[in-house]
Design a protein around this motif. Sequence first.
Motif, PDB file in Angstrom:
ATOM      1  N   SER A 172       0.795  -1.088  -0.290  1.00  0.00           N
ATOM      2  CA  SER A 172       0.151  -0.145   0.182  1.00  0.00           C
ATOM      3  C   SER A 172       0.636   1.246   0.035  1.00  0.00           C
ATOM      4  CB  SER A 172      -0.814   0.453   1.229  1.00  0.00           C
ATOM      5  OG  SER A 172      -0.187  -0.063   2.424  1.00  0.00           O
ATOM      6  N   ALA A 173       1.973   0.907   0.271  1.00  0.00           N
ATOM      7  CA  ALA A 173       2.960   1.893   0.318  1.00  0.00           C
ATOM      8  C   ALA A 173       3.153   2.623  -0.907  1.00  0.00           C
ATOM      9  CB  ALA A 173       4.213   1.913   0.736  1.00  0.00           C
ATOM     10  N   LEU A 174       3.065   1.828  -2.088  1.00  0.00           N
ATOM     11  CA  LEU A 174       3.193   2.848  -3.451  1.00  0.00           C
ATOM     12  C   LEU A 174       2.324   3.894  -3.656  1.00  0.00           C
ATOM     13  CD1 LEU A 174       4.577  -0.707  -5.355  1.00  0.00           C
ATOM     14  CD2 LEU A 174       5.614   1.079  -3.793  1.00  0.00           C
ATOM     15  N   PHE A 175       0.400   3.692  -3.076  1.00  0.00           N
ATOM     16  CA  PHE A 175      -0.381   4.054  -3.497  1.00  0.00           C
ATOM     17  C   PHE A 175       0.418   6.085  -3.134  1.00  0.00           C
ATOM     18  CE2 PHE A 175      -2.501  -0.050  -3.718  1.00  0.00           C
ATOM     19  CZ  PHE A 175      -3.616   0.640  -4.111  1.00  0.00           C
ATOM     20  N   MET A 176       1.228   6.289  -2.210  1.00  0.00           N
ATOM     21  CA  MET A 176       1.573   7.312  -1.540  1.00  0.00           C
ATOM     22  C   MET A 176       2.193   8.526  -2.859  1.00  0.00           C
ATOM     23  SD  MET A 176      -0.085   7.513   1.240  1.00  0.00           S
ATOM     24  CE  MET A 176      -1.241   6.658   0.578  1.00  0.00           C
ATOM     25  N   ILE A 177       2.850   7.355  -4.168  1.00  0.00           N
ATOM     26  CA  ILE A 177       2.988   8.031  -4.816  1.00  0.00           C
ATOM     27  C   ILE A 177       2.793   9.026  -5.695  1.00  0.00           C
ATOM     28  CG2 ILE A 177       4.734   8.279  -6.792  1.00  0.00           C
ATOM     29  CD1 ILE A 177       5.963   4.982  -6.108  1.00  0.00           C
ATOM     30  N   PRO A 178       1.879   8.755  -6.280  1.00  0.00           N
ATOM     31  CA  PRO A 178       1.067  10.392  -7.010  1.00  0.00           C
ATOM     32  C   PRO A 178       0.435  11.420  -6.116  1.00  0.00           C
ATOM     33  CG  PRO A 178      -0.412   7.770  -6.719  1.00  0.00           C
ATOM     34  CD  PRO A 178       0.588   8.040  -5.958  1.00  0.00           C
TER      35      PRO A 178
END
Length: 346
Positions: A172-178
């Motif tokens: 889920s940490a990858l959802f923070m990129i945008p």
Amino acid sequence: MIPYLLVLGFVILWVVLERKSLNRKAFWIPLTTLSLFAGLRSYQVGTDSGTYTRLFRSNLNIYNFEFQENVELGYQLLEYMLLRMNADYFWLFFLSSIIIVYCYLTIIKRYSVNYTFSVFLFITLGVYTFFFNGLRQGIAMAVFTIALPFLIEKRLIIYLIICFVGSLFHISALFMIPFYFIVNLRVKPIYKILATFLGSLLTSRLAVSYVAGTNERYEGYAQVTESTGGHLTLGFQTMLVLFVYSFIYIYRIKNKQFLKIFTFYASGVLFVIPLALLGTNPSGPQRLLSYFTWTLVLILPFVFRKINNSYATAGTVILCLIYFVLTTSKFSNLSPYILNPAFRIF
């Protein structure tokens, strides 16, 4: 419930004493206290703790340990290292809590305008106890907090690296990129927030279905449920967004750092609303909300410092205490606090 209140009281008392006697922000004693409290608990404390400690309690032979494709590598490496040393699950809880509390306190110490109030909120708003249940995501969220300075300072590469490291414990940490690009767009915060809401409204169903299809552990995220557990929290957070935005408008706040943190928080809350409207499992996509709501430990002290009303601050403290007691005693199997049998004297 009493052990939680005692730890809260001790930590806040120590922070106040160190500030008054040494004129500095207490760090190591709160870190040690909160880490030990989390580490010494039994696997029976927290709804998911039994799952995380299963291999430790089964006396697994390390040669029978199998790395699973559907579990993040970083967490499995941590687990493997401890199992190889024949460690009690205390070490899993304790080392994880050191990482988590250290990350949060580091950022709080750097950015809070009222360190004591922020530490109080860190505990009472449930930011601290989140990982008592969601250990993997708790580590990922804590690692991500270290990205806040790089979000504010527009340092994309380091921000991306930290998101990647967090994803080694929970994808889920990858959802923070945008959100790096959303926060740093050169438009008014209200436009960024509304654009995030609309974008989530259009893509949320597709995104949830995609994530559920990539990993069998997340298949339940796409299942429709009648539970409203996550809706009350989301409604409360939406009211807080409106409250803080009204504060920004009334007091004409121009502090760029604060505005970026608020934009990140508000964008995240509105991003999750369409996910909640899908009716999916609250323990799935709506858990993303915690990546954003932790920033309240920085936002609220700034707000109440500007308002400068002792009654408003005291009222907030009382409400937070009530919230802490209710959520800790009623939800997530956090109460009663049970000590790890390895540390019981009697």
